[in-house]
Design a protein around this motif. Sequence first.
Motif, short mmCIF file in Angstrom:
data_model
loop_
_atom_site.label_atom_id
_atom_site.label_comp_id
_atom_site.label_asym_id
_atom_site.label_seq_id
_atom_site.Cartn_x
_atom_site.Cartn_y
_atom_site.Cartn_z
N PRO A 155 -1.19 3.81 0.06
CA PRO A 155 -1.53 3.94 -1.36
C PRO A 155 -0.54 4.83 -2.12
N GLU A 156 0.09 5.77 -1.41
CA GLU A 156 1.05 6.65 -2.10
C GLU A 156 2.30 5.91 -2.55
N ASP A 157 2.48 4.68 -2.02
CA ASP A 157 3.65 3.87 -2.41
C ASP A 157 3.26 2.74 -3.35
N ALA A 158 2.10 2.89 -4.02
CA ALA A 158 1.57 1.77 -4.81
C ALA A 158 2.59 1.21 -5.79
N ASP A 159 3.28 2.07 -6.54
CA ASP A 159 4.21 1.57 -7.56
C ASP A 159 5.33 0.75 -6.93
N GLU A 160 5.88 1.32 -5.86
CA GLU A 160 7.02 0.66 -5.20
C GLU A 160 6.57 -0.66 -4.56
N ILE A 161 5.36 -0.65 -3.99
CA ILE A 161 4.83 -1.88 -3.35
C ILE A 161 4.62 -2.95 -4.42
N ASN A 162 4.01 -2.57 -5.52
CA ASN A 162 3.77 -3.57 -6.58
C ASN A 162 5.07 -4.13 -7.12
N LYS A 163 6.05 -3.25 -7.28
CA LYS A 163 7.35 -3.72 -7.78
C LYS A 163 7.98 -4.70 -6.76
N PHE A 164 7.93 -4.30 -5.50
CA PHE A 164 8.51 -5.15 -4.44
C PHE A 164 7.83 -6.52 -4.43
N MET A 165 6.50 -6.51 -4.45
CA MET A 165 5.77 -7.78 -4.36
C MET A 165 5.98 -8.65 -5.62
N ASP A 166 6.05 -8.01 -6.79
CA ASP A 166 6.33 -8.78 -8.02
C ASP A 166 7.68 -9.49 -7.88
N HIS A 167 8.64 -8.77 -7.34
CA HIS A 167 9.98 -9.36 -7.24
C HIS A 167 10.07 -10.41 -6.13
N VAL A 168 9.21 -10.30 -5.13
CA VAL A 168 9.15 -11.38 -4.13
C VAL A 168 8.72 -12.66 -4.84
N GLU A 169 7.77 -12.55 -5.75
CA GLU A 169 7.34 -13.73 -6.53
C GLU A 169 8.53 -14.29 -7.32
N TYR A 170 9.30 -13.42 -7.97
CA TYR A 170 10.47 -13.89 -8.74
C TYR A 170 11.50 -14.55 -7.80
N ALA A 171 11.61 -13.97 -6.60
CA ALA A 171 12.64 -14.48 -5.67
C ALA A 171 12.31 -15.90 -5.19
N LYS A 172 11.08 -16.33 -5.39
CA LYS A 172 10.72 -17.70 -4.98
C LYS A 172 11.52 -18.73 -5.77
N SER A 173 12.10 -18.31 -6.90
CA SER A 173 12.84 -19.27 -7.72
C SER A 173 14.29 -19.47 -7.24
N GLY A 175 20.25 -22.62 -14.06
CA GLY A 175 19.78 -21.40 -14.72
C GLY A 175 18.29 -21.49 -15.03
N LYS A 176 17.85 -22.67 -15.47
CA LYS A 176 16.42 -22.87 -15.79
C LYS A 176 15.59 -22.73 -14.51
N GLU A 177 16.07 -23.41 -13.47
CA GLU A 177 15.33 -23.41 -12.21
C GLU A 177 15.21 -21.99 -11.64
N MET A 178 16.28 -21.22 -11.83
CA MET A 178 16.31 -19.87 -11.24
C MET A 178 16.05 -18.79 -12.28
N ALA A 179 15.25 -19.15 -13.29
CA ALA A 179 15.09 -18.25 -14.45
C ALA A 179 14.68 -16.83 -14.07
N ASP A 180 13.86 -16.70 -13.03
CA ASP A 180 13.36 -15.36 -12.66
C ASP A 180 14.31 -14.60 -11.74
N PHE A 181 15.30 -15.29 -11.23
CA PHE A 181 16.12 -14.66 -10.19
C PHE A 181 16.95 -13.47 -10.67
N PRO A 182 17.47 -13.50 -11.91
CA PRO A 182 18.24 -12.33 -12.37
C PRO A 182 17.45 -11.01 -12.27
N LYS A 183 16.11 -11.11 -12.41
CA LYS A 183 15.30 -9.88 -12.30
C LYS A 183 15.42 -9.31 -10.87
#
Length: 493
Positions: free
Chosen positions: A116-134, A155-163
């Motif tokens: 739980p002490e890593d909540a922010d970093e975990i949420n950020k990591f997991m959000d970006h895993v979702e973006y990496a699916k593109s 570029g359209k297909e990989m729209a989330d990847f730059p994040k």
Amino acid sequence: MKKVVIAGGGIAGLSAGIYALKAGFEAEIYEKNALPGGECMGWNRKGYHIDNCIHWLTGTDPDTKLWQVWKTVGAIDENTEYAAEDKFYTSILDGKRVTLWHDTDKTRKELLEIAPEDADEINKFMDHVEYAKSCVIPSDKPLDMMGIKDYIAMGKEMADFPKVMKEYGKISLSELAEKFKTPVMKKLMTDYLPKEYTAYSFLVSYATMASGNGKIPLKGSLAMTLRIAEKFKEMGGRIFTNAPAKRIVIEGNRATGLELADGTVVEADEVITAVDTAFLYGNLIDRKYMPKDLKKAYENRKAYPVTSGFQIACAIDADFSETGTVVFDCEPLSIGDQKYERMSVKSYAYDKSFAPEGRTVLQANVVQSDEDYRYWESLSKEEYKAKKAELSEQLVERIVKAFPELDGRIEILDCWTPLTYNRYCNAYHGSYMGFVTTVGNKQMRFKGVVKGVSNLFVAGQWVMSPGGLPIALVSGKFAVQRILRRDKKSIDI
Ligand SMILES: Cc1cc2nc3c(=O)[nH]c(=O)nc-3n(C[C@H](O)[C@H](O)[C@H](O)COP(=O)(O)OP(=O)(O)OC[C@H]3O[C@@H](n4cnc5c(N)ncnc54)[C@H](O)[C@@H]3O)c2cc1C
């Protein structure tokens, strides 16, 4: 009909062969080993099958263009059955376990509960895993043949990847690990890929599996290779095995054929090489042809590391289906000057064709570096044999320590080292992937043409970091497209 001759019958060579036939050429593949496949391989020992490649096959989602390429070469199709795996791997430290499940909600929940002490970093990591699916691997045509429309579509297909690149493109996995406070989370970040890897590669690997685009076809790596080889032969291609190439014959600005180790010269209109590039330049053709960037990479071992493995396969008389891949602390293992204090064990229980009923094949792997390769190389034949035996026993002891229920129930089937990959595939320092993409280096990518030789093309995983099966696959197709483009013909194959 023009004849394309291909040196090397790994995935890149087979793909080049199939696309050459599709383009209307005659095609022949010359492979040094008794079987095609190169590093996409498996073998039998004592009634078990040791599968030694596909941990995930990028391109198993039928909605991707890469799937279409795998289908074209006969690797997979609509009826392919996949392993029912539900996780990437589990890291264990001091009794705490964390798992990267394919179900990313489940992972997020589990990680937040454990750290739980890593909540922010975990949420950020997991959000970006979702973006990496593109993230997609271009598979229609080489990047340098893409036009504006292609780039817009990509570029359209990989729209989330730059994040993903923004947050994780300039830090290594060790730096990513440092962002977490919980020790087991730190380990989770560096347990699978080498810690020098750029963090985004790791997110992309996990995202590929989590999105269902990185499954494992049942029956394993060799079966997939043989399906591709069969397709090549059915289409009229010819594979010559036990036929090592000695040299590509170059006359003026043309490659006129392939000279085999037995002295036979095979004449060709076009030559595609799909062997390891460290072997190609200096053995099959003069080193002077090596592209500058590639030369720099080979000379700079720190910026462009490669990895291999010391691996053992064991049979156990237990089912072990729940285990998947686990990474844990172990008593130090010494290989040369290096000490290893973590090891991984992977259960192959997901594929019932690999072992008799109720039994399972386990593999343990100690990741190996350039330095380790030099160590193995420095040993005499007897020392090499003795070290392999010693390490194999040590790994079994450590497996039993981690899984006491396996005491007395493990039989070693085989073990292999970075030298094995070099002997079998001429693999540079035993590396079964391309150069590791580190923060400090420029991603290795070169065109696959040979300056000054108009009809010689280079395929194989080394043309683009970090290598792997999809890069090998598309590089074979791209080599044929380069022939077509040079001849001003359509590259739609
Ligand atoms: C343990 C392990 C796990 C892996 N896991 C994955 C994974 O999960 N996902 C993934 O995408 N990739 C994975 N890979 C990597 C993948 O196997 C390689 O990237 C891919 O197979 C490389 O294909 P290639 O055709 O470029 O090269 P290679 O497979 O090296 O093929 C080159 C071929 O050329 C032949 N050859 C060499 N010299 C000569 C000569 N003189 N004459 C004729 N033939 C010659 C070799 O015998 C070989 O058959 C893994 C590899 C290993 C070993």
